[in-house]
Write a protein that holds these residues in place. Structure first.
Motif, short mmCIF file in Angstrom:
data_model
loop_
_atom_site.label_atom_id
_atom_site.label_comp_id
_atom_site.label_asym_id
_atom_site.label_seq_id
_atom_site.Cartn_x
_atom_site.Cartn_y
_atom_site.Cartn_z
N THR A 23 0.85 -1.21 0.00
CA THR A 23 0.00 0.00 0.00
C THR A 23 0.87 1.25 0.00
O THR A 23 0.65 2.17 -0.77
N PHE A 27 1.01 3.71 -3.01
CA PHE A 27 0.30 4.96 -2.69
C PHE A 27 1.10 5.80 -1.70
O PHE A 27 0.55 6.38 -0.77
N ASN A 82 -26.14 12.12 0.22
CA ASN A 82 -26.44 11.28 1.38
C ASN A 82 -25.37 10.24 1.65
O ASN A 82 -25.25 9.26 0.95
N PHE A 90 -14.93 6.82 6.77
CA PHE A 90 -14.11 5.84 6.04
C PHE A 90 -13.56 6.46 4.76
O PHE A 90 -12.35 6.44 4.51
N TRP A 91 -14.44 7.06 3.96
CA TRP A 91 -14.02 7.62 2.67
C TRP A 91 -13.09 8.82 2.86
O TRP A 91 -12.16 8.99 2.10
N ILE A 94 -9.64 7.45 3.74
CA ILE A 94 -9.03 6.79 2.58
C ILE A 94 -8.55 7.84 1.57
O ILE A 94 -7.44 7.79 1.05
N LEU A 98 -4.58 8.49 1.76
CA LEU A 98 -4.04 7.57 0.77
C LEU A 98 -4.18 8.10 -0.67
O LEU A 98 -3.18 8.39 -1.32
N ILE A 99 -5.41 8.22 -1.12
CA ILE A 99 -5.66 8.51 -2.54
C ILE A 99 -5.07 9.88 -2.94
O ILE A 99 -4.26 9.96 -3.87
N GLN A 124 -21.67 11.20 -7.38
CA GLN A 124 -22.34 9.90 -7.53
C GLN A 124 -22.98 9.80 -8.91
O GLN A 124 -23.10 8.74 -9.48
N TYR A 171 -19.97 7.51 -11.98
CA TYR A 171 -18.74 7.60 -11.18
C TYR A 171 -18.24 6.18 -10.96
O TYR A 171 -18.97 5.31 -10.49
N ASN A 173 -15.45 3.79 -9.11
CA ASN A 173 -14.36 3.61 -8.14
C ASN A 173 -13.20 2.85 -8.76
O ASN A 173 -12.03 3.11 -8.48
N LYS A 174 -13.53 1.90 -9.62
CA LYS A 174 -12.52 1.06 -10.27
C LYS A 174 -11.57 1.91 -11.10
O LYS A 174 -10.35 1.87 -10.90
N LEU A 177 -9.44 4.35 -8.98
CA LEU A 177 -8.31 3.70 -8.28
C LEU A 177 -7.15 3.44 -9.25
O LEU A 177 -5.99 3.66 -8.90
N ILE B 29 -15.32 -1.73 -5.91
CA ILE B 29 -14.88 -1.32 -7.26
C ILE B 29 -15.92 -1.59 -8.34
O ILE B 29 -15.80 -1.09 -9.44
N GLY B 33 -21.89 4.83 -9.11
CA GLY B 33 -22.81 5.76 -8.45
C GLY B 33 -23.71 6.42 -9.47
O GLY B 33 -23.26 6.89 -10.49
N TYR B 34 -24.98 6.43 -9.20
CA TYR B 34 -25.93 7.09 -10.08
C TYR B 34 -27.02 7.68 -9.21
O TYR B 34 -27.95 7.02 -8.82
N SER B 51 -7.45 -3.29 -10.25
CA SER B 51 -8.10 -2.47 -9.23
C SER B 51 -8.55 -3.32 -8.04
O SER B 51 -8.53 -2.86 -6.90
N ILE B 57 -5.21 -4.75 -1.21
CA ILE B 57 -4.06 -4.44 -0.33
C ILE B 57 -4.35 -3.23 0.57
O ILE B 57 -3.80 -3.11 1.65
#
Lengths: 247, 85
Positions: A23, A27, A82, A90-91, A94, A98-99, A124, A171, A173-174, A177, B29, B33-34, B51, B57
């Motif tokens: 990690t 990152f 929301n 958490f987000w 992260i 990290l990100i 979103q 949006y 996430n994959k 990242l 992943i 979102g919509y 990903s 990790i």
């Protein structure tokens, strides 16, 4: 204690340490040194809002980041995004630890100013939010001017409005990242990413289709790549001290 | 006996955690979102796999510590005190 217990214990501890090491390897935090010079204008919130609305132009980009964990949550709640407190906690961590840190301690979100005090961006889904006192109270931000023709700016605003109406961009996430990872390790590799599964920065690349912000396709555009692209110039910023305008 | 329990707990958590983290990572992943809806969309390409690995990790140590904390708390509640290493 049996030998098997020992082996499994040390193997599991090694695996855990390997994950932590990887990690930090992928990152690892980076630092960005700002070379631009700015002039302090004011620290009064009302004046900052008036100056922002006065100086921002249609087609400009607004990069933002929350002032704090609570500030970010308050802003999202007031903008009807929301997320429960636990998910936000958490987000936030992260993203913060990290990100974003892996690309350089810089801005989190980016949107385009479409006029009438509105910012259009991808969160979103494609959404529009207003430039008001909430932005000044809970976020630090920077406004970038794109070095392009007025026609391209009009076209980008038109596209942004259409995407908002149709809600045809997601949006992902994959993809987020992957592009953060590529930016963090400085890789030039290109993955085959879908053009309707983006993050906020690559969404800007989509609506400003005519402009090549860097040598990668727009699907791989990160907030850092946009912020330091040669195709943009900083107009002004609001940080913990106050309102600053570029010299 | 307590020594054995703690060491076993740790490696059992780390083994179970592999499956939990894989599930959570693939779910995160796969989210698209919509507005208020969330669409889960599994794919099987190199971008998805890389990903998944990256998310794994990142999440593995976090989930490990959460699970260990939960187990540790349960041990305190059930027994007189925490097991010693």
């Amino acid at each position: 204690m049996s030998k098997l217990d020992n082996i499994l214990f040390y193997a599991s501890m090694s695996f855990l340490l390997l994950c932590i090491f990887l990690t930090f390897l992928f990152f690892g935090p980076k630092k960005i040194i700002e070379k631009e010079e700015f002039v302090f204008v004011t620290s009064d919130k009302k004046e900052m809002l008036n100056l922002t609305l006065e100086l921002i132009e249609e087609g400009d980009l607004l990069l933002s980041r929350p002032k704090s964990l609570i500030g970010g949550y308050e802003y999202d709640t007031k903008n009807r995004i929301n997320l429960n407190q636990l998910t936000y906690f958490f987000w936030y961590n992260i993203f913060d630890k990290l990100i974003i840190n892996s690309m350089g301690n810089t801005y989190w979100h980016i949107g385009i100013y479409i006029g009438q005090e509105k910012i259009n961006s991808l969160y979103q889904g494609v959404y529009e939010h207003e430039i008001n006192e909430n932005l000044i109270n809970y976020k630090y931000f920077k406004v970038l001017k794109i070095k392009t023709s007025e026609e391209n700016k009009i076209l980008a605003i038109k596209r942004a409005k259409e995407h908002f109406k149709k809600q045809d961009v997601y949006y992902s996430n994959k993809n987020g990242l992957i592009i953060v990872y590529l930016e963090s390790i400085g890789s030039k590799r290109i993955y085959s990413l879908k053009e309707n599964e983006l993050v906020c920065s690559s969404y800007i690349g989509l609506i400003y289709n005519e402009i090549k912000f860097n040598d990668k396709p727009f699907t791989h555009l990160t907030p850092v790549a946009l912020e330091f692209s040669e195709k943009v110039e900083t107009k002004f910023l609001v940080n913990e001290t106050g309102f600053f305008i570029k010299k | 006996m307590k020594k054995l329990t703690t060491i076993r707990t740790i490696y059992l958590i780390s083994i179970i955690n592999i499956f939990i983290t894989l599930f959570v990572s693939s779910l995160i992943i796969s989210l698209r979102g919509y507005q208020q809806e969330i669409i889960v969309f599994f794919e099987n390409d190199s971008a998805f796999l890389i990903s998944l690995f990256l998310m794994f990790i990142i999440l593995y140590p976090i989930i490990f510590f959460v699970l260990y904390l939960i187990t540790f708390t349960i041990q305190i509640l059930i027994k007189d005190g925490p097991a010693e290493i």
